[in-house]
Design an enzyme around this catalytic site. Sequence first.
Site, short mmCIF file in Angstrom:
data_model
loop_
_atom_site.label_atom_id
_atom_site.label_comp_id
_atom_site.label_asym_id
_atom_site.label_seq_id
_atom_site.Cartn_x
_atom_site.Cartn_y
_atom_site.Cartn_z
N HIS A 113 32.70 56.12 37.78
CA HIS A 113 32.41 55.81 36.38
C HIS A 113 31.19 54.91 36.27
CE1 HIS A 113 36.59 56.57 34.40
NE2 HIS A 113 36.28 57.51 35.26
N TYR B 193 38.97 50.18 26.22
CA TYR B 193 39.69 48.92 25.99
C TYR B 193 39.68 48.68 24.49
CZ TYR B 193 39.28 47.67 30.99
OH TYR B 193 39.37 47.63 32.36
N PRO C 85 45.44 41.42 34.09
CA PRO C 85 44.78 42.65 34.55
C PRO C 85 43.59 43.13 33.71
CG PRO C 85 46.95 43.13 33.62
CD PRO C 85 46.82 41.65 33.66
N LYS D 204 40.53 42.90 38.12
CA LYS D 204 39.97 42.13 39.24
C LYS D 204 40.94 41.87 40.40
CE LYS D 204 35.80 41.50 38.14
NZ LYS D 204 35.65 42.95 38.18
N TYR E 193 32.21 43.15 35.60
CA TYR E 193 33.16 44.27 35.72
C TYR E 193 32.93 45.05 37.02
CZ TYR E 193 36.43 47.83 34.10
OH TYR E 193 37.52 48.66 33.97
P1 FAD Z 1 50.47 42.88 46.99
O1 FAD Z 1 49.91 44.21 46.61
O2 FAD Z 1 51.45 42.24 46.10
O3 FAD Z 1 51.08 43.04 48.46
C1 FAD Z 1 51.91 42.07 49.04
C2 FAD Z 1 52.83 42.73 50.03
O4 FAD Z 1 53.58 41.72 50.68
C3 FAD Z 1 53.84 43.66 49.36
O5 FAD Z 1 53.85 44.91 50.01
C4 FAD Z 1 55.17 42.93 49.52
O6 FAD Z 1 56.27 43.79 49.66
C5 FAD Z 1 54.93 42.13 50.79
N1 FAD Z 1 55.78 40.94 50.90
C6 FAD Z 1 56.14 40.07 49.94
N2 FAD Z 1 56.95 39.12 50.43
C7 FAD Z 1 57.09 39.39 51.75
C8 FAD Z 1 57.81 38.76 52.79
N3 FAD Z 1 58.56 37.68 52.58
N4 FAD Z 1 57.75 39.29 54.02
C9 FAD Z 1 57.01 40.40 54.26
N5 FAD Z 1 56.31 41.04 53.30
C10 FAD Z 1 56.35 40.54 52.07
N6 FAD Z 1 43.73 44.87 40.30
C11 FAD Z 1 42.49 45.45 40.30
O7 FAD Z 1 41.65 45.05 41.12
N7 FAD Z 1 42.14 46.44 39.42
C12 FAD Z 1 43.02 46.90 38.50
O8 FAD Z 1 42.68 47.85 37.77
C13 FAD Z 1 44.33 46.28 38.45
N8 FAD Z 1 45.25 46.71 37.56
C14 FAD Z 1 46.54 46.24 37.66
C15 FAD Z 1 47.47 46.79 36.80
C16 FAD Z 1 48.80 46.35 36.90
C17 FAD Z 1 49.80 46.94 35.95
C18 FAD Z 1 49.18 45.38 37.88
C19 FAD Z 1 50.62 44.94 38.02
C20 FAD Z 1 48.24 44.84 38.72
C21 FAD Z 1 46.92 45.26 38.63
N9 FAD Z 1 45.95 44.75 39.49
C22 FAD Z 1 44.67 45.26 39.42
C23 FAD Z 1 46.27 43.72 40.46
C24 FAD Z 1 46.54 44.27 41.86
O9 FAD Z 1 47.53 45.25 41.82
C25 FAD Z 1 46.94 43.12 42.81
O10 FAD Z 1 46.02 42.07 42.68
C26 FAD Z 1 46.99 43.59 44.29
O11 FAD Z 1 48.15 44.33 44.52
C27 FAD Z 1 46.94 42.39 45.27
O12 FAD Z 1 47.09 42.85 46.58
P2 FAD Z 1 47.82 41.98 47.70
O13 FAD Z 1 47.76 42.80 48.94
O14 FAD Z 1 47.25 40.62 47.69
O15 FAD Z 1 49.31 41.80 47.20
C1 DHB Z 2 43.61 50.00 35.03
C2 DHB Z 2 44.19 48.76 35.11
C3 DHB Z 2 43.48 47.67 34.62
O1 DHB Z 2 44.02 46.44 34.71
C4 DHB Z 2 42.23 47.82 34.06
O2 DHB Z 2 41.59 46.73 33.58
C5 DHB Z 2 41.67 49.06 33.99
C6 DHB Z 2 42.37 50.17 34.48
C7 DHB Z 2 44.36 51.17 35.54
O3 DHB Z 2 45.49 50.99 35.99
O4 DHB Z 2 43.85 52.29 35.48
#
Ligand code: FAD
Ligand code: DHB
Length: 392
Positions: free
Chosen positions: A72, A201, A293, A297, A385
């Site tokens: 995009h 958005y 979200p 980021k 962004y």
């Molecule tokens: P996580 O993905 O949370 O991974 C952590 C892992 O650790 C998990 O698998 C968990 O099971 C494991 N864990 C936890 N506790 C333990 C334990 N005690 N022992 C062993 N393992 C454990 N980010 C973006 O950049 N762009 C987006 O568009 C965006 N949209 C989002 C939309 C939604 C609806 C949501 C909920 C989040 C969004 N995010 C977005 C945020 C993004 O999903 C998170 O920031 C990302 O998952 C962070 O990755 P991580 O690996 O740090 O943590």
């Molecule tokens: C999506 C999630 C977001 O938080 C965002 O800012 C844009 C797109 C998505 O899940 O597609």
Amino acid sequence: MRTQVAIIGAGPAGLLLGHLLHRAGIDNVIVERHDRRYAEERIRAGVLEQGTIDTLDEAGVGERMHREGLPHEGIELLFDRKRHRIDLTALSGGRAIVVYGQHEVVKDLIAARVETGRPLLFEASDVAVHDLDSDHPSVTCVHDGAAVKIECDYVAGCDGFHGICRPAMPAGALKVFDRIYPFAWLGILAEARPSSHELVYANHENGFALFSMRSEKITRLYLQCEPEEDINEWSDDRIWSELHTRLETDDGWKVNEGPIMQKGVTPMRSFVCEPMQYGRLFLAGDSAHIVPPTGAKGMNLAVADVRMLSKALIAHYASNDDTRLAAYSDTCLKRVWRAEHYSWWMTSMLHRFPESTPFMDRVQRSELAYVTSSEAGGRVVAENYVGLPFAD
Ligand code: FAD
Ligand code: DHB
């Protein structure tokens, strides 16, 4: 078991760190609480910044992302029933984003991990970290019914916001910065052809809405809702009706409907813990910081952290140079706070706040008009962004 780096968590942060270290010949073990299916099917982020795309490419795991992801070059901001395009690429010196589900990134990273033959322990319970302030930390857990002890040089806390690593740091060693928002997002995944190529958005008097997608056949949509929203109160009909209301435009653009495959509510918070290190424990991703979200980021920050952490560990093992490890927290926090500000700002500009006043509504509208009509305003949205360049 003995390894160089023990990684807690197989989300994007832990898996990518494991892969980057593997490519540099650094031994590591990943310990994950859930099973493989849970990790691969959890629907979360969708927007990959330019720097995330480049990092996945450099790690040799970007092939399917380029084949199946949707590149995009713009997004749209919708207010007063009109869509206003922000040309991300023109306003950011040629950078862009790819829409590709986080769970697809996780699938690609797990496949790459399995190929390396290095340990990835799913369904590990009772995970605990020990002796973090010594030079011989360790991780213990129960796996396949047996007690496991992993002795290591360093522990990477990639276990998300609800993990065990951050709480293992002594309270006095940490400063926490926190903000809870008075709303949440209700998200759905629908089997419907996306009716626009770009994300939309929307700021509407009923609340924020976001139109996104996952493929040519799957639409992803979000609605601002109450923080403690009961998902059972939202029938499919109610969801579609509210989406149509909030995303309605004068030019007749409409979201396509289709069977809802998945729905869920995500709370919204900003959170930073400083520093992101204690002794031999280094936090990365959601374990150290959370953003609402709206700016897309969260996962991108997780990738930026582990990119930095992998370089620091590589410098340690390759040339006994600990300068980068010592600077890890400060270096990451600069990017983290930029993303914290941007996510808070986008959230503030696009949502309805219960405490808002007619004055604040007008100010919000004026800001939207400014960022969509002034090149300087558009640049602020665009360059953040698509993601600012990495510090290294
Ligand atoms: P996580 O993905 O949370 O991974 C952590 C892992 O650790 C998990 O698998 C968990 O099971 C494991 N864990 C936890 N506790 C333990 C334990 N005690 N022992 C062993 N393992 C454990 N980010 C973006 O950049 N762009 C987006 O568009 C965006 N949209 C989002 C939309 C939604 C609806 C949501 C909920 C989040 C969004 N995010 C977005 C945020 C993004 O999903 C998170 O920031 C990302 O998952 C962070 O990755 P991580 O690996 O740090 O943590
Ligand atoms: C999506 C999630 C977001 O938080 C965002 O800012 C844009 C797109 C998505 O899940 O597609």
